[in-house]
Design a protein around this motif. Structure first.
Motif, PDB file in Angstrom:
ATOM      1  N   SER A 522       2.735  84.006  -1.585  1.00 47.37           N
ATOM      2  CA  SER A 522       2.257  82.467  -1.807  1.00 47.37           C
ATOM      3  C   SER A 522       2.507  81.829  -3.084  1.00 47.37           C
ATOM      4  N   THR A 523       1.773  82.737  -3.912  1.00 46.30           N
ATOM      5  CA  THR A 523       1.633  82.231  -5.460  1.00 46.30           C
ATOM      6  C   THR A 523       2.928  82.354  -6.128  1.00 46.30           C
ATOM      7  N   PHE A 524       3.928  83.221  -5.581  1.00 47.70           N
ATOM      8  CA  PHE A 524       5.014  83.260  -6.202  1.00 47.70           C
ATOM      9  C   PHE A 524       6.176  81.963  -5.795  1.00 47.70           C
ATOM     10  N   GLN A 525       5.898  81.767  -4.369  1.00 42.86           N
ATOM     11  CA  GLN A 525       6.693  80.614  -3.873  1.00 42.86           C
ATOM     12  C   GLN A 525       5.986  79.258  -4.660  1.00 42.86           C
ATOM     13  N   SER A 526       4.834  79.263  -4.734  1.00 42.05           N
ATOM     14  CA  SER A 526       4.408  78.025  -5.487  1.00 42.05           C
ATOM     15  C   SER A 526       4.909  77.598  -6.906  1.00 42.05           C
ATOM     16  N   ILE A 527       5.025  78.925  -7.527  1.00 41.37           N
ATOM     17  CA  ILE A 527       5.388  78.862  -8.955  1.00 41.37           C
ATOM     18  C   ILE A 527       6.833  78.355  -8.871  1.00 41.37           C
ATOM     19  N   LEU A 528       7.525  79.230  -8.023  1.00 42.95           N
ATOM     20  CA  LEU A 528       9.183  78.483  -8.080  1.00 42.95           C
ATOM     21  C   LEU A 528       9.385  77.513  -7.592  1.00 42.95           C
ATOM     22  N   ASP A 529       8.451  76.740  -6.583  1.00 39.49           N
ATOM     23  CA  ASP A 529       8.561  75.343  -6.269  1.00 39.49           C
ATOM     24  C   ASP A 529       8.286  74.462  -7.415  1.00 39.49           C
ATOM     25  N   TYR A 530       7.354  74.482  -7.994  1.00 38.75           N
ATOM     26  CA  TYR A 530       6.890  73.799  -9.043  1.00 38.75           C
ATOM     27  C   TYR A 530       8.103  73.847 -10.051  1.00 38.75           C
ATOM     28  N   LEU A 531       8.631  75.032 -10.496  1.00 41.30           N
ATOM     29  CA  LEU A 531       9.624  75.088 -11.412  1.00 41.30           C
ATOM     30  C   LEU A 531      10.970  74.341 -11.239  1.00 41.30           C
ATOM     31  N   ILE A 532      11.182  74.695  -9.926  1.00 42.25           N
ATOM     32  CA  ILE A 532      12.470  73.996  -9.493  1.00 42.25           C
ATOM     33  C   ILE A 532      12.465  72.301  -9.355  1.00 42.25           C
ATOM     34  N   LYS A 533      11.184  71.775  -9.168  1.00 41.87           N
ATOM     35  CA  LYS A 533      10.946  70.472  -9.043  1.00 41.87           C
ATOM     36  C   LYS A 533      10.582  69.867 -10.419  1.00 41.87           C
ATOM     37  N   ASN A 534       9.998  70.609 -11.568  1.00 40.95           N
ATOM     38  CA  ASN A 534       9.761  70.011 -12.692  1.00 40.95           C
ATOM     39  C   ASN A 534      10.573  70.554 -14.036  1.00 40.95           C
ATOM     40  N   LYS A 543       7.705  76.670 -20.006  1.00 37.76           N
ATOM     41  CA  LYS A 543       8.706  77.402 -19.239  1.00 37.76           C
ATOM     42  C   LYS A 543       8.362  78.945 -19.256  1.00 37.76           C
ATOM     43  N   THR A 544       8.206  79.510 -20.551  1.00 33.67           N
ATOM     44  CA  THR A 544       7.628  80.801 -20.696  1.00 33.67           C
ATOM     45  C   THR A 544       6.593  81.385 -20.138  1.00 33.67           C
TER      46      THR A 544
END
Length: 737
Positions: A522-534, A543-544
């Motif tokens: 769930s944490t992994f998905q949340s971070i990826l979702d945030y990166l994709i959107k922003n 980003k790093t």
């Protein structure tokens, strides 16, 4: 007319015999009751007054020695404590020894073993838990070994430990030196010293010769060959009265405890004496074996063990050592039986006048009975063949009297008891709960059979065995009997319990893993979702940071899956240690490199002072997994700017290496440390920067270290950091590796 004269002649002879025997009996009784005619006899004990000698106190207090015409004095040992020398030199008539008397006999000392009172020897070696966990650890340690301890010496030699390799001190005849830590181990009796050690709160190991197959006779009454040859009547009277005393003491333990405490010694408390009485019965086993019973074959087995350990010459013979070598069957006449036999003889004489008339009728009855007996014998032979050829324990017991009439060899071996001690006795002594026997007989009597009834037995050593019992009514020896067949299901029940426990543990473990995996993903998905959107809105440093967060999440998930796979292999028994010599330095170096980046992110300093020469003997993968888990926890729970230091030192007295991982983290509550190693009580705690974990890493590490004959020790408290030590065997050299 001639026949009548013969009757009169026989009657007169019988009457004269009765009168003579009656006069002899009166004279013997008068002599025994006259104190001036009592012969003074000294019995040399080999320990201080306690319940270990209760039978002799009973023989004194109940007048059994006096009835035999003996005035017996019981002497405690002096500072030299050598009953054999005292008996040979004539300072004592009898002494108490053990199976090591055979070694004295082999040296030419003229002694005779009269009666072994203890069928099993309770003598053991008690060692401080911190000093020795196995017999071989006693090399170079401080020992107190009392005289006549051949079974202990034989036991130690079987583990490659000779007394010349130990530091010996004279025995204090007290456990105080062990309690105070002045010695590492001492010889003791299971019936005595463990009570004091438990009271003192001392942790100890018991090294028992019986566990290594050295099952010797215990306390044995002995005397000199000279006394047996010159006064055999005195020896027999003393032996008989002593055995009668032990029978009384076994049946009246509480009374003898009061006698010992009030008349002989207050060295032991009433509670201590009761403990000793309960334990003593386990080694005398009077309900199974006749007190004083001596089996030449067993003495031969003991001699062979001594020969194997080079304590006896191969040509040693028992001849002249056992009391049975000097005795013959003696007929003891008692007044009333003689009178009864005389009356029976007169009756038979009278009955002879009718013999001719009854002769023909008796012949017919004898022929009929012979036929019946032959039929019965054939029937019993069928049962015997069935019993002996069945690979399960079988017994035949009379229904009304509950007397055991037949058992097979499998029954004998399973319950560790000889047939001669079972046949003719009540079978109830085998039941763990005596009430179970009556319940079973009632069921068989009412229904005619019993099928797959669960019952618990105990063998002659007190070990519990669970059987599935089936039974049916039969006729045996012309009487109603019960045919029992037993199936040992102890291992099956044990496996079922282990399976249920493993299944329960597995379910709990999988719930923990599922929860942690769900959280990580769930944490992994949340971070990826945030990166994709922003992604385009974020600055490079941001980003790093997000990428490091993703890597930490992936590392955590990977460690979780690795622990899951290894725990599953360990729980199913597929994971076996493959020990080899391996470098501690190299393993620590790899662990620090593996966690270097994560530690650097938290600004944690990693240090190692491990010397390159240190090596341990263990499974390399198991050790590295355990080390990684411990270092991972240290990084997880250390605050930014903290320090983790890894050190190693040899423990020469244990032949081990101690690797310590010390951190400056948040620490662990002491009441939670023991729970860390149990999967049923594992709990997950977030790290100093919110790191997740399943709590299963330390459980797995603990199991891996145990499989490699090591220890995992945690010392910590809240706010003071944690110190985790891994103790493993030191590297083996030469062909041992």
């Amino acid at each position: 007319m001639k026949i009548k004269k013969i009757y009169v002649f026989l009657f007169v002879l019988t009457l004269i015999g009765v009168i003579k025997l009656f006069q002899t009996g009166l004279a013997d009784n008068a002599g025994a009751q006259n104190g001036s005619n009592l012969k003074k006899v000294i019995l040399k004990l080999h320990w201080k007054h306690q319940f270990q000698f209760a039978g002799y106190y009973a023989a004194v207090e109940k007048g059994l020695f006096k009835k035999a015409g003996l005035d017996v004095v019981l002497e405690e040992p002096d500072e030299h404590n050598d009953p054999v020398k005292d008996v040979i030199d004539g300072r004592a008539h009898f002494g108490i020894g053990n199976a090591s008397l055979m070694l004295d006999h082999a040296q030419g000392k003229p002694i005779v073993a009269v009666a072994p009172i203890f069928q099993h020897c309770p003598k053991v070696l008690l060692a401080l838990k911190k000093s020795a966990s196995r017999p071989s650890d006693l090399i170079g340690k401080k020992l107190m070994v009392e005289p006549q301890s051949a079974e202990i010496i034989t036991f130690l030699q079987s583990y490659g430990v000779s007394l010349s390799k130990c530091i010996l001190y004279p025995h204090a005849y007290s456990p105080d030196p062990l309690i105070k830590g002045e010695v590492d181990a001492l010889t003791a009796f299971l019936t005595d010293e463990p009570f004091l050690l438990q009271k003192a709160g001392v942790e100890y190991h018991i090294f028992s010769p019986i566990d290594a197959g050295v099952d010797f006779y215990g306390d044995t009454l002995f005397t000199s060959k000279n006394l047996v040859e010159k006064d055999p009547d005195l020896v027999e009277k003393f032996r008989h009265a002593s055995i009668e005393g032990w029978i009384y003491a076994s049946n009246n333990a509480d009374e003898m405890i009061d006698v010992i405490f009030n008349k002989y010694s207050k060295r032991h408390s009433i509670e201590h004496l009761k403990f000793e009485a309960d334990q003593t019965k386990k080694f005398i086993i009077p309900e199974v074996i006749q007190i004083g019973y001596s089996k030449p074959e067993r003495w031969s087995q003991i001699a062979q063990i001594y020969k194997n350990q080079k304590l006896l010459d191969e040509d040693y013979s028992l001849e002249g050592f056992l009391y049975e070598d000097f005795t013959q069957v003696k007929v003891v006449y008692h007044i009333w039986p003689v009178i009864l036999i005389s009356l029976i003889a007169l009756f038979i004489t009278w009955l002879a006048s009718f013999y001719y008339k009854l002769n023909l009728k008796l012949k017919a009855e004898i022929a009929q009975r012979r036929q019946s007996e032959e039929n019965l014998a054939r029937s019993e032979e069928r049962y015997r063949n069935l019993v002996e050829n069945t690979p399960l324990p079988i017994a035949i017991t009379l229904l009304e009297t509950r007397e055991v009439r037949l058992v097979n060899n499998v029954f004998e071996n399973k319950l560790r008891i000889k047939k001669e001690f079972i046949i003719g006795k009540q079978g109830g002594l085998f039941y763990e709960k005596p009430s179970s026997r009556d319940e079973i007989f009632d069921l068989v009597k009412n229904y005619g059979y019993l099928k797959d009834h669960i019952v618990c037995f105990k063998d002659c050593e007190g070990s519990s065995i669970t059987f599935s019992m089936s039974a049916s009514l039969i006729e045996y020896e012309g009487m109603p009997a019960v045919f029992f067949i037993l199936n040992d299901i102890s291992e099956k029940i044990k496996r079922e319990e282990e399976f249920n426990k493993l299944s329960s543990t597995k379910d709990r473990f999988l719930k923990i893993i599922a929860s942690d995996l769900r959280s990580s993903v769930s944490t992994f998905q949340s971070i990826l979702d945030y990166l994709i959107k922003n992604f385009n809105l974020l600055k490079e440093p941001e980003k790093t940071d997000f990428l490091y967060s993703l890597k930490n999440c992936a590392d955590s998930t990977y460690s979780l899956l690795i622990n899951l796979l290894e725990w599953t292999s360990n729980a199913t028994g597929d994971l076996k240690p493959a020990a080899s010599n391996m470098s501690v330095y190299q393993a620590v170096k790899e662990a620090l490199e593996f966690f270097g980046e994560r530690a650097s992110q938290k600004q944690i300093t990693l240090e190692s002072s491990v010397e390159e020469s240190l090596k341990v003997y263990c499974d390399e993968n198991m050790f590295k997994t355990a080390l990684r888990n411990v270092v991972s926890n240290a990084v997880k729970f250390t605050m930014p700017g903290g320090r983790i230091k890894i050190s190693a030192e040899p423990l020469s007295e244990r032949g081990s290496i101690k690797i310590t991982i010390a951190d400056s983290g948040i620490g662990i509550k002491r009441d939670r440390i023991d729970k860390l190693f149990n999967v049923d009580t594992t709990f997950s705690t977030e790290g100093t920067e919110g790191e997740r974990g399943s709590g299963i890493g330390l459980v797995l590490s603990h199991e891996f270290i145990k499989k490699n004959n090591g220890e995992l020790i945690i010392d910590s408290d809240i706010g003071s950091g944690a110190r985790v030590s891994i103790v493993l065997p030191q590297t083996k050299t030469g062909g041992q590796a």
